[in-house]
Scaffold this active site. Structure first.
Site, PDB file in Angstrom:
ATOM      1  CE1 TYR A 175      -1.075   7.694  -9.026  1.00 27.32           C
ATOM      2  CE2 TYR A 175      -0.522   7.997 -11.340  1.00 27.32           C
ATOM      3  CZ  TYR A 175      -0.947   8.514 -10.128  1.00 27.32           C
ATOM      4  OH  TYR A 175      -1.264   9.848 -10.036  1.00 27.32           O
ATOM      5  CD  GLU A 221       0.101  11.298 -13.216  1.00 25.23           C
ATOM      6  OE1 GLU A 221      -0.923  11.062 -12.576  1.00 25.23           O
ATOM      7  OE2 GLU A 221       0.098  11.954 -14.273  1.00 25.23           O
ATOM      8  CE  LYS A 244     -10.411   6.414  -9.778  1.00 28.30           C
ATOM      9  NZ  LYS A 244      -9.339   5.503  -9.440  1.00 28.30           N
TER      10      LYS A 244
HETATM   11  P1  IOT Z   1      -6.138   5.080  -7.785  1.00 27.33           P
HETATM   12  O1  IOT Z   1      -6.431   4.623  -9.149  1.00 27.33           O
HETATM   13  O2  IOT Z   1      -7.190   4.949  -6.746  1.00 27.33           O
HETATM   14  O3  IOT Z   1      -4.800   4.438  -7.217  1.00 27.33           O
HETATM   15  C1  IOT Z   1      -3.660   4.299  -8.001  1.00 27.33           C
HETATM   16  C2  IOT Z   1      -2.906   3.061  -7.521  1.00 27.33           C
HETATM   17  O4  IOT Z   1      -2.372   3.310  -6.213  1.00 27.33           O
HETATM   18  C3  IOT Z   1      -3.758   1.812  -7.359  1.00 27.33           C
HETATM   19  O5  IOT Z   1      -3.942   1.123  -8.573  1.00 27.33           O
HETATM   20  C4  IOT Z   1      -2.971   1.020  -6.341  1.00 27.33           C
HETATM   21  O6  IOT Z   1      -1.880   0.329  -6.924  1.00 27.33           O
HETATM   22  C5  IOT Z   1      -2.427   2.114  -5.433  1.00 27.33           C
HETATM   23  N1  IOT Z   1      -3.346   2.327  -4.308  1.00 27.33           N
HETATM   24  C6  IOT Z   1      -4.446   3.107  -4.301  1.00 27.33           C
HETATM   25  N2  IOT Z   1      -5.046   3.084  -3.095  1.00 27.33           N
HETATM   26  C7  IOT Z   1      -4.310   2.262  -2.318  1.00 27.33           C
HETATM   27  C8  IOT Z   1      -4.394   1.827  -0.972  1.00 27.33           C
HETATM   28  N3  IOT Z   1      -5.369   2.241  -0.171  1.00 27.33           N
HETATM   29  N4  IOT Z   1      -3.458   0.980  -0.502  1.00 27.33           N
HETATM   30  C9  IOT Z   1      -2.455   0.547  -1.309  1.00 27.33           C
HETATM   31  N5  IOT Z   1      -2.325   0.941  -2.584  1.00 27.33           N
HETATM   32  C10 IOT Z   1      -3.220   1.779  -3.088  1.00 27.33           C
HETATM   33  C11 IOT Z   1      -5.435   8.708  -8.896  1.00 27.33           C
HETATM   34  C12 IOT Z   1      -6.325   7.621  -8.465  1.00 27.33           C
HETATM   35  O7  IOT Z   1      -7.497   7.586  -8.659  1.00 27.33           O
HETATM   36  O8  IOT Z   1      -5.671   6.618  -7.871  1.00 27.33           O
HETATM   37  N6  IOT Z   1      -4.574   8.281  -9.925  1.00 27.33           N
HETATM   38  C13 IOT Z   1      -5.177   8.066 -11.236  1.00 27.33           C
HETATM   39  C14 IOT Z   1      -5.217   9.267 -12.140  1.00 27.33           C
HETATM   40  C15 IOT Z   1      -4.093  10.181 -12.153  1.00 27.33           C
HETATM   41  C16 IOT Z   1      -4.474  11.430 -12.879  1.00 27.33           C
HETATM   42  N7  IOT Z   1      -3.352  11.934 -13.559  1.00 27.33           N
HETATM   43  C17 IOT Z   1      -3.407  12.647 -14.694  1.00 27.33           C
HETATM   44  N8  IOT Z   1      -4.549  13.029 -15.181  1.00 27.33           N
HETATM   45  N9  IOT Z   1      -2.299  12.935 -15.275  1.00 27.33           N
HETATM   46  C18 IOT Z   1      -4.534   6.859 -11.912  1.00 27.33           C
HETATM   47  O9  IOT Z   1      -4.760   6.656 -13.103  1.00 27.33           O
HETATM   48  O10 IOT Z   1      -3.862   6.105 -11.221  1.00 27.33           O
HETATM   49 MG    MG Z   2      -6.833   3.436 -10.542  1.00 27.51          MG
HETATM   50 MG    MG Z   3      -8.549   3.433  -6.223  1.00 28.59          MG
END
Ligand code: IOT
Ligand code: MG
Ligand code: MG
Length: 510
Positions: A345, A379, A440
């Site tokens: 994250y 978050e 992504k």
């Molecule tokens: P994303 O980057 O897809 O997911 C964040 C984390 O959640 C992943 O790195 C992983 O560890 C876990 N994860 C995601 N999908 C799964 C899955 N299907 N099964 C298990 N674990 C999973 C949103 C995003 O795109 O998530 N978060 C962004 C941005 C946040 C925006 N916030 C802000 N502007 N303040 C991020 O950077 O993580």
């Molecule tokens: Mg990510």
């Molecule tokens: Mg992802």
């Protein structure tokens, strides 16, 4: 023993008074054992309830001498550096003791030195210091009036402590619906006088504003080294960490480094019947040889857990709640003993991964905006996993990793037509080529959360153009009920809240 693998405390509710302490009772979303603390110092008393992993006495979450007491939730990642300035005769013990030793040497500036995931309350003389890590990754709330300072890692525990008596703080964010309750800013120490109830806020960290030009190879090596260190600092010797794995570059990079550092990891992927990333995550798990598990959460259950996500995150931002909901559902489905969980994250924030943006000016606009607005979104809150007893930590928001990633010039983040280029290049040797090249996909997309939530609203008659506003209202109402009013999230029905919001919008539109 799994619990050795966890911080001494996940959270606290603490109350400082000039004398006559009391141990406040708390209803945390964090699952764990509650232990009372009653510290009588020379010039104040500090009472607290700590919430911690069962079977792990939270003694090491506190340290004190006659004048000063430290209560610390969470953990520190740069212990070696910190001990190196304390001298060779300093005995290594708990993180709370380490902070107490640093306070003796540096006063409140001690917190400028710490790279960690923590929230701390310090009673010293007639002052109370409230400190957050650089990211505010453990949310910290305060309510103060002359003669009492109450602070907690969950706002809901301060409902009823506030009221008109709560002193206003100019430098902290008000919590809507909880008068007198404020959130301590990220990367800050609030220094509150117990007698007057007034505060001074000192920043201990700020996101880098400048950008560094680096040679490709140097940048790639620096990212690899920083991330490797951050992952290593988050693994306990002998423990097997669990990585929540989507099969994207962010979590796959963490999995690869954690696997090398720990010798073995477990990995876990979440999907719904609508959508999943199981194949992509399994490719990584097979490549690394992790013990891998998939959990499918039916979409109806997923949306039904919206009250839990808001209750845990104490966030009112509907976009953030859409990212967090699938993760909360995953953690809640993860039964068994408390685990140490590493995530990917936050990587998309300093690298502008969410912005699918080719032009460099826009990319850096996104980075600057996101780095200026993350505070208060919660978050990164550990409560998201602690609702089912698990401890989570985010290597990309390690202070050193973040300082580096934010500061890299935009052309290293988007290069050769690829987003997050520098990270992909840093992980290239450790992962399958298809993973390194994979575009992504956000967790809210990969799990179908955004589209399913929209569909639920559309089916209740919300007009297409009102879906965003309706989501905001649903999240607000869930916040009002589970955080402000203290309702059990298990008793709050997403379907009913959606229906009432849809009705309201329809009446408003008519
Ligand atoms: P994303 O980057 O897809 O997911 C964040 C984390 O959640 C992943 O790195 C992983 O560890 C876990 N994860 C995601 N999908 C799964 C899955 N299907 N099964 C298990 N674990 C999973 C949103 C995003 O795109 O998530 N978060 C962004 C941005 C946040 C925006 N916030 C802000 N502007 N303040 C991020 O950077 O993580
Ligand atoms: Mg990510
Ligand atoms: Mg992802």
């Amino acid at each position: 023993m799994a619990s050795q693998d966890l911080p001494a405390a996940f959270g606290f509710l603490a109350s400082a008074r000039p004398s006559g302490g009391r141990i406040p009772r708390a209803a945390f979303a964090t699952r764990g054992t509650h232990t009372g603390v009653d510290l009588r110092l020379r010039s104040q008393t500090l009472g607290a309830t700590l919430v911690h992993a069962p079977g792990l006495p939270p003694d090491s979450a506190q340290a004190h001498d006659a004048d000063t007491a430290v209560l610390l939730a969470g953990e520190i990642y740069n212990r070696d550096d910190l001990y190196s300035v304390l001298g060779p005769n300093t005995e290594r013990s708990s993180d709370a003791q380490l902070v107490l030793d640093l306070l003796r040497r540096y006063g409140r500036h001690a917190f400028r030195l710490v790279n960690g995931r923590f929230a701390a309350v310090v009673g010293t003389g007639r002052q109370v210091l409230l400190a957050t890590d650089h990211a505010g990754s453990i949310p910290l709330y305060v309510c103060a009036s002359p003669g009492e300072v109450t602070a907690a890692t969950e706002a809901k525990t301060l409902a009823g402590h506030g009221g008109p008596r709560g002193f206003p703080f100019a430098d902290a964010r008000r919590v809507r619906g909880l008068p007198g309750v404020y959130q301590v800013p990220a990367g800050a120490v609030m220094d509150i006088g117990l007698d007057a109830g007034t505060a001074e806020t000192h920043r201990t960290w700020a996101p880098p504003l400048a950008r560094r030009i680096m040679d490709e190879d140097d940048a790639v090596a620096a990212v690899r080294t920083a991330l490797d260190r951050a992952v290593g600092a988050r693994i306990t010797p002998g423990g097997t960490p669990l990585v929540v794995l989507s099969g994207g570059i962010d979590s796959s990079g963490v999995a690869a480094l954690a696997h090398r550092a720990a010798g073995a990891i477990d990995s876990l992927s979440m999907g719904t019947e609508v959508s999943d990333e199981f194949a992509q995550a399994k490719a990584v798990a097979d490549h690394l040889g992790t013990r891998h598990r998939e959990i499918t959460v039916p979409t109806a259950d997923l949306l039904g857990q919206l009250p839990y996500a808001v209750w845990a995150a104490e966030s009112e931002d509907p976009d953030i709640i859409e990212y967090l909901l699938p993760l909360v559902a995953l953690y809640r489905a993860l039964d068994g003993p408390p685990r140490r969980v590493l995530t990917g994250y936050g990587a998309d924030i300093p690298l502008a991964g969410m912005h699918r943006e080719d032009r460099l000016p826009d990319l850096d606009t996104a980075v600057a905006y996101d780095m200026a607005t993350y505070d208060g979104l919660n978050e990164m809150s550990p409560v998201l996993s602690a609702v089912s007893g698990h401890w989570s930590t985010h290597p990309y928001w390690d202070r050193d990793v973040l300082d580096l990633l934010v500061s890299l010039e935009a052309g290293l983040k988007r290069r050769y037509g690829r987003d997050k280029w520098v990270l992909r290049a840093a992980m290239a040797e450790l992962l399958p080529e298809q993973t390194v090249k994979r575009p992504k996909l956000g967790v809210h997309e990969g799990s179908g959360t955004t589209s399913s939530f929209s569909l639920l609203l559309l089916e209740e008659g919300v007009a297409e153009q009102s879906v965003g506003a309706a989501k905001q209202q649903v999240v607000r109402e869930l916040f009002d009920r589970t955080v402000v009013a203290g309702e059990d999230p298990g008793e709050v029905s997403t379907a009913e809240v959606v229906r009432s919001v849809a009705d309201r919008l329809e009446r408003g539109a008519a």
